[in-house]
Design a protein around this motif. Structure first.
Motif, PDB file in Angstrom:
ATOM      1  N   ALA A   4      -7.924  -4.098   5.793  1.00  0.00           N
ATOM      2  CA  ALA A   4      -8.436  -3.617   7.075  1.00  0.00           C
ATOM      3  C   ALA A   4      -7.383  -2.884   7.876  1.00  0.00           C
ATOM      4  O   ALA A   4      -7.705  -2.142   8.792  1.00  0.00           O
ATOM      5  N   THR A   5      -6.115  -3.100   7.548  1.00  0.00           N
ATOM      6  CA  THR A   5      -5.042  -2.465   8.321  1.00  0.00           C
ATOM      7  C   THR A   5      -4.375  -1.318   7.579  1.00  0.00           C
ATOM      8  O   THR A   5      -3.483  -0.682   8.106  1.00  0.00           O
ATOM      9  N   GLU A  47     -12.304   1.833   2.860  1.00  0.00           N
ATOM     10  CA  GLU A  47     -10.883   1.558   2.689  1.00  0.00           C
ATOM     11  C   GLU A  47     -10.392   1.937   1.300  1.00  0.00           C
ATOM     12  O   GLU A  47      -9.180   2.075   1.084  1.00  0.00           O
ATOM     13  N   THR A  53     -14.937  -1.622   5.335  1.00  0.00           N
ATOM     14  CA  THR A  53     -14.678  -2.504   6.476  1.00  0.00           C
ATOM     15  C   THR A  53     -15.709  -2.220   7.560  1.00  0.00           C
ATOM     16  O   THR A  53     -15.860  -1.074   7.986  1.00  0.00           O
ATOM     17  N   HIS A  54     -16.402  -3.263   7.978  1.00  0.00           N
ATOM     18  CA  HIS A  54     -17.388  -3.174   9.050  1.00  0.00           C
ATOM     19  C   HIS A  54     -16.736  -3.652  10.345  1.00  0.00           C
ATOM     20  O   HIS A  54     -16.081  -4.703  10.382  1.00  0.00           O
ATOM     21  N   PHE A  55     -16.924  -2.884  11.420  1.00  0.00           N
ATOM     22  CA  PHE A  55     -16.354  -3.207  12.716  1.00  0.00           C
ATOM     23  C   PHE A  55     -17.471  -3.613  13.679  1.00  0.00           C
ATOM     24  O   PHE A  55     -18.496  -2.939  13.773  1.00  0.00           O
ATOM     25  N   ARG A  67     -11.888  -5.525  18.185  1.00  0.00           N
ATOM     26  CA  ARG A  67     -13.056  -5.467  17.318  1.00  0.00           C
ATOM     27  C   ARG A  67     -12.863  -6.404  16.130  1.00  0.00           C
ATOM     28  O   ARG A  67     -11.761  -6.539  15.608  1.00  0.00           O
ATOM     29  N   TRP A  68     -13.969  -7.028  15.743  1.00  0.00           N
ATOM     30  CA  TRP A  68     -13.955  -7.845  14.536  1.00  0.00           C
ATOM     31  C   TRP A  68     -14.063  -6.914  13.338  1.00  0.00           C
ATOM     32  O   TRP A  68     -14.974  -6.085  13.256  1.00  0.00           O
ATOM     33  N   ALA A  69     -13.143  -7.031  12.397  1.00  0.00           N
ATOM     34  CA  ALA A  69     -13.120  -6.203  11.188  1.00  0.00           C
ATOM     35  C   ALA A  69     -13.389  -7.093   9.983  1.00  0.00           C
ATOM     36  O   ALA A  69     -12.615  -8.005   9.688  1.00  0.00           O
ATOM     37  N   THR A  71     -14.065  -6.942   5.953  1.00  0.00           N
ATOM     38  CA  THR A  71     -13.944  -6.112   4.758  1.00  0.00           C
ATOM     39  C   THR A  71     -14.735  -6.742   3.630  1.00  0.00           C
ATOM     40  O   THR A  71     -14.585  -7.928   3.320  1.00  0.00           O
ATOM     41  N   THR A  86     -11.766 -11.370   7.058  1.00  0.00           N
ATOM     42  CA  THR A  86     -12.277 -11.187   8.420  1.00  0.00           C
ATOM     43  C   THR A  86     -11.116 -11.335   9.384  1.00  0.00           C
ATOM     44  O   THR A  86     -10.435 -12.379   9.397  1.00  0.00           O
TER      45      THR A  86
END
Length: 303
Positions: A4-5, A47, A53-55, A67-69, A71, A86
């Motif tokens: 996610a990063t 990604e 990844t859903h935000f 925001r909640w990320a 993947t 998560t």
């Protein structure tokens, strides 16, 4: 490092099955967060190959812009989408803590009170060593006292021993001796008593000071008879900055109170992608900040 990063610079097309797994991602985010904290779905970002990844918006108080990320991914030629991780990530307008600043740089004039100690750095630009003898001319120098007696008569400058009246007047004006009246001894004592009452040895600041102003480098001596008992404080962090202080006065900003080493700056955080640390994401049930879930509520489909 988490998926996610780390993002590819080249935009990717999200995998269709992973992009459609919004409900799976929301369920995972709600499991990690408290009920009612996960907001609406914001976007889905690819990604990598079959990694999306859903935000979701975060409604947690104090986490504005976060925001909640979540993947999700799937194996090659597989139709089953699985959860990867998560995390809670800051957005572009997230409310973040300011950059860490050492306390010595946060200190402002007037912050110091009785009992506070303000160490000075070893290389403080406001201080310099005292008398070291470096400015004394060597014995064989032409300007030394020993060599002055051996100067030839023809090389010496002949100066008249009787100064002119204009020279006396200019010197008197320079020394302030052409005033019509000067401060009397009574006026001097009254001023000294007033200064000693405000910045003297009996004040709370001086009682808690590690040393007196007499040995402080920030003390600027006065001229005349007042230099035996008073001086002017030149420490901007002292409550007596720019004031006439008694030599018996003192504060925590004494130049020789302590030598403060430069504060170490914290190292940048290191992300460990090989291990996972378990942290409680919800407060304890007996803390009084949570309520028992309603048994009649809809089953979210997770343990």
């Amino acid at each position: 490092m988490s998926a996610a990063t780390t993002r590819s610079r080249t935009p990717r097309t999200p995998d269709r099955l992973c992009a459609e797994a919004v409900d799976l991602a929301r369920t995972a985010a709600e499991e990690a967060a408290a009920p009612g904290i996960v907001g609406v779905h914001v976007e889905a970002v690819a990604e990598g190959d079959r990694v999306v990844t859903h935000f979701f918006e975060c409604k947690e108080p104090g986490y504005r812009g976060w925001r909640w990320a979540v993947t999700v991914t799937r194996a090659s030629r597989a139709k089953n989408v699985t959860l990867d991780e998560t995390v809670l990530l800051p957005g572009s307008d997230a409310l973040l803590a300011p950059e860490w600043v050492p306390w010595s740089e946060r200190l402002r004039p007037g912050d110091m009170g009785p009992g506070d100690l303000l160490p000075t750095e070893q290389d403080d630009l406001r201080l310099e060593p005292g008398y070291t003898g470096e400015d004394t001319p060597p014995p064989n120098s032409a300007v030394s006292e020993e060599m002055a007696d051996h100067l030839d008569a023809e090389d010496a400058e002949i100066v008249s021993r009787t100064p002119s009246r204009g020279a006396i007047a200019s010197v008197a004006e320079e020394l302030g001796m052409r005033r019509a009246r000067v401060l009397s001894r009574y006026g001097l004592h009254v001023a000294a008593d007033r200064w000693d009452e405000s910045f003297g040895a009996k004040t709370p600041m001086a009682q808690a000071a590690p040393a007196s102003c007499e040995s402080c480098a920030f003390l600027v001596p006065l001229a005349g008879s007042l230099k035996q008992a008073f001086g002017v404080c030149a420490n901007e962090f002292s409550p007596a900055d720019g004031r006439v202080v008694s030599l018996a006065y003192g504060c925590g900003g004494h130049s020789e109170a302590a030598v403060m080493p430069k504060p170490p700056r914290p190292a940048p955080p290191v992300l460990d992608s090989m291990g996972a640390d378990a942290f409680p994401l919800r407060p304890a049930k007996d803390s009084g900040s949570t309520t028992e879930p309603d048994g009649t509520s809809e089953d979210l489909g997770h343990s």
